[in-house]
Motif scaffolding. Structure first.
Motif, PDB file in Angstrom:
ATOM      1  N   LYS A  57       0.815  -1.223   0.000  1.00 51.09           N
ATOM      2  CA  LYS A  57       0.000   0.000   0.000  1.00 51.09           C
ATOM      3  C   LYS A  57       0.848   1.272   0.000  1.00 51.09           C
ATOM      4  O   LYS A  57       0.406   2.308  -0.490  1.00 51.09           O
ATOM      5  CB  LYS A  57      -0.939   0.011   1.205  1.00 51.09           C
ATOM      6  CG  LYS A  57      -2.068  -0.985   1.104  1.00 51.09           C
ATOM      7  CD  LYS A  57      -3.013  -0.855   2.289  1.00 51.09           C
ATOM      8  CE  LYS A  57      -4.158  -1.849   2.156  1.00 51.09           C
ATOM      9  NZ  LYS A  57      -5.102  -1.749   3.299  1.00 51.09           N
ATOM     10  N   CYS A  58       2.033   1.192   0.571  1.00 49.04           N
ATOM     11  CA  CYS A  58       2.883   2.384   0.649  1.00 49.04           C
ATOM     12  C   CYS A  58       4.070   2.327  -0.307  1.00 49.04           C
ATOM     13  O   CYS A  58       4.989   3.143  -0.213  1.00 49.04           O
ATOM     14  CB  CYS A  58       3.385   2.575   2.084  1.00 49.04           C
ATOM     15  SG  CYS A  58       2.076   3.044   3.243  1.00 49.04           S
ATOM     16  N   THR A  59       4.030   1.385  -1.225  1.00 45.74           N
ATOM     17  CA  THR A  59       5.118   1.280  -2.182  1.00 45.74           C
ATOM     18  C   THR A  59       5.117   2.480  -3.125  1.00 45.74           C
ATOM     19  O   THR A  59       4.068   2.877  -3.642  1.00 45.74           O
ATOM     20  CB  THR A  59       4.992  -0.015  -3.006  1.00 45.74           C
ATOM     21  OG1 THR A  59       5.084  -1.139  -2.115  1.00 45.74           O
ATOM     22  CG2 THR A  59       6.100  -0.106  -4.049  1.00 45.74           C
ATOM     23  N   VAL A  60       6.272   3.062  -3.336  1.00 41.24           N
ATOM     24  CA  VAL A  60       6.431   4.210  -4.221  1.00 41.24           C
ATOM     25  C   VAL A  60       7.441   3.844  -5.304  1.00 41.24           C
ATOM     26  O   VAL A  60       8.555   3.407  -4.989  1.00 41.24           O
ATOM     27  CB  VAL A  60       6.911   5.462  -3.457  1.00 41.24           C
ATOM     28  CG1 VAL A  60       7.110   6.629  -4.414  1.00 41.24           C
ATOM     29  CG2 VAL A  60       5.918   5.838  -2.361  1.00 41.24           C
ATOM     30  N   VAL A  61       7.047   3.990  -6.565  1.00 40.63           N
ATOM     31  CA  VAL A  61       7.952   3.734  -7.688  1.00 40.63           C
ATOM     32  C   VAL A  61       8.380   5.078  -8.274  1.00 40.63           C
ATOM     33  O   VAL A  61       7.531   5.888  -8.653  1.00 40.63           O
ATOM     34  CB  VAL A  61       7.269   2.885  -8.772  1.00 40.63           C
ATOM     35  CG1 VAL A  61       8.218   2.677  -9.959  1.00 40.63           C
ATOM     36  CG2 VAL A  61       6.839   1.540  -8.195  1.00 40.63           C
ATOM     37  N   ILE A  62       9.681   5.329  -8.300  1.00 39.45           N
ATOM     38  CA  ILE A  62      10.211   6.607  -8.782  1.00 39.45           C
ATOM     39  C   ILE A  62      11.063   6.357 -10.032  1.00 39.45           C
ATOM     40  O   ILE A  62      12.144   5.769  -9.937  1.00 39.45           O
ATOM     41  CB  ILE A  62      11.048   7.300  -7.692  1.00 39.45           C
ATOM     42  CG1 ILE A  62      10.203   7.508  -6.424  1.00 39.45           C
ATOM     43  CG2 ILE A  62      11.586   8.640  -8.198  1.00 39.45           C
ATOM     44  CD1 ILE A  62      10.972   8.094  -5.256  1.00 39.45           C
TER      45      ILE A  62
END
Length: 404
Positions: A57-62
């Protein structure tokens, strides 16, 4: 708001784990009954199980092409503050009800320690003949004095205990509430003309203390390390009323680190957004939130600690009155992130006593108090806390047997 009656709470792993000392830690080592337990630092590893349950849920792909520029929003006073983080900060404070954001400027920093330094810089008179005194009531956070005097600035200097401060003229008073190390709610002590206040509210979150009203001060410091457990992201923020003070704080961070990592800001924005969502979805099956989880664990741990301490007069702990928590919707107790524990009888050095049993704590002398007190972290992993409780019980049983 999400109350315990409505929200489905993630159960603490300590409820069923018992005193299992064979769990493998992140670094591959195992904590055995002979291991040294380091409860000196407030490293919030107790939140790890919660975030594991939250999955992606808190995964961030940059992407590699994102966040190349120094600048985030040149129209904003804090030009390196990511818009997503500012929005999430304001939203989570509104949901929790612990701080007023209206008519406040948001300044982001590399943890609240950098913001503390920025506030000292911004509040110090530039034309004073001598450095302005920085004071805080004993027991005060152990790093305040060291950070204040670290650079031997000509702008400000550590002035010690606020209760003993008797100089005329300008001063800066630090108000930590709930206080680190003793967990008490605090107000300003000196209350004289020329005073400038900085409110450190790192622990003013529902897992640690009742949220009685939204804080509304000139400068308020917060951090994700204590609110969500993401200490490694090094993100803190200040809510600042005065535009000129906010500008000076921003300038300090610009000169100090040329802004704050965008990657950390984007991660913090995602985490705070997920928390706000979870608090606003109380009637759905997916309503777990970090504050409910943290409150459950903290109450369990404090109850265990009080049970053990209550079995003799060797140690003592502060008492906290119940207050109505607007977030929980009921009267609750405080369950501070640290236990301010006192050694009684003829024990003069509490930290040394515990060190002899392989329990590392922080001596009360570091907080301007005496060596009969220690600060004990209550936010470590279950296996560390359970082993601490086991050893504390053994110390008391031995002392009673030999009438120490």
């Amino acid at each position: 708001m999400c109350g315990t009656e409505k929200a489905r709470v993630v159960k603490s792993s300590s409820s069923s784990a018992g005193l299992d000392h064979s769990e493998t830690r992140e670094n591959g080592t195992t904590l055995s009954s002979h291991s040294v337990i380091n409860l000196d630092h407030g490293d919030p590893t107790m939140f790890e199980a919660y975030w594991q349950r939250m999955g992606d849920k808190c995964t961030v792909v940059i992407p590699g092409s994102q966040s190349l520029s120094y600048f985030s929003n040149m129209k904003n006073l804090c030009w390196f503050l990511e818009p997503e983080l500012e929005e999430s900060i304001k939203r989570v404070h509104h949901v929790v009800g612990n701080a007023v954001t209206k008519d406040h400027h948001v300044v982001v920093g590399t943890g609240s320690t950098q913001l503390f330094q920025a506030a000292l810089y911004a509040l110090s008179p530039s034309d004073a003949l001598e450095p302005i005194s920085v004071v805080c009531a004993i027991p005060y956070y152990s790093s305040y004095a060291a950070v204040t005097d670290f650079l031997r600035s000509g702008l400000y200097k550590w002035g010690g205990d606020a209760h003993a401060f008797d100089k005329d003229g300008a001063y800066i008073e630090l108000i930590t509430s709930p206080n680190n190390p003793d967990g008490n709610t605090r107000d300003a002590i000196v209350k004289r003309g020329g005073g400038k206040l900085v409110h450190d509210l790192a622990y003013y979150w529902p897992q640690f203390t009742p949220i009685t009203k939204p804080a509304d001060h000139d400068i308020m410091l917060f951090t994700v390390s204590k609110s969500t457990g993401h200490a490694g992201s090094r993100i803190g923020w200040a809510l600042v009323k005065d535009k000129d003070v906010a500008k000076k704080m921003t300038k300090f961070i610009e000169l100090n680190t040329i802004g704050v990592s965008k990657e950390s800001q984007l991660r913090a924005a995602k985490v705070l957004g997920v928390i706000a969502d979870s608090c606003q979805s109380c009637d759905t099956p997916d309503s777990d939130n970090v504050f409910e989880y943290g409150k459950l664990i903290m109450s369990e741990r404090w109850n265990k600690l009080r049970d053990v301490v209550g079995q003799s007069d060797m140690f003592s702990l502060p008492e906290y009155a119940k207050e109505y928590c607007n977030f929980m919707g009921k009267f609750t107790e405080s369950y501070p992130a640290f236990a301010w524990m006192k050694c009684n009888r003829n024990i003069e050095d509490c930290a040394e006593l515990l060190r002899g049993q392989k329990i590392i704590t922080r001596s009360g002398e570091r907080f301007g108090a005496d060596s009969k007190h220690v600060r004990v972290s209550m936010v470590s992993k279950d296996e560390e806390f359970n082993l601490f409780i086991e050893r504390l019980l053994a110390i008391q049983e031995t002392s009673n047997e030999y009438h120490i």
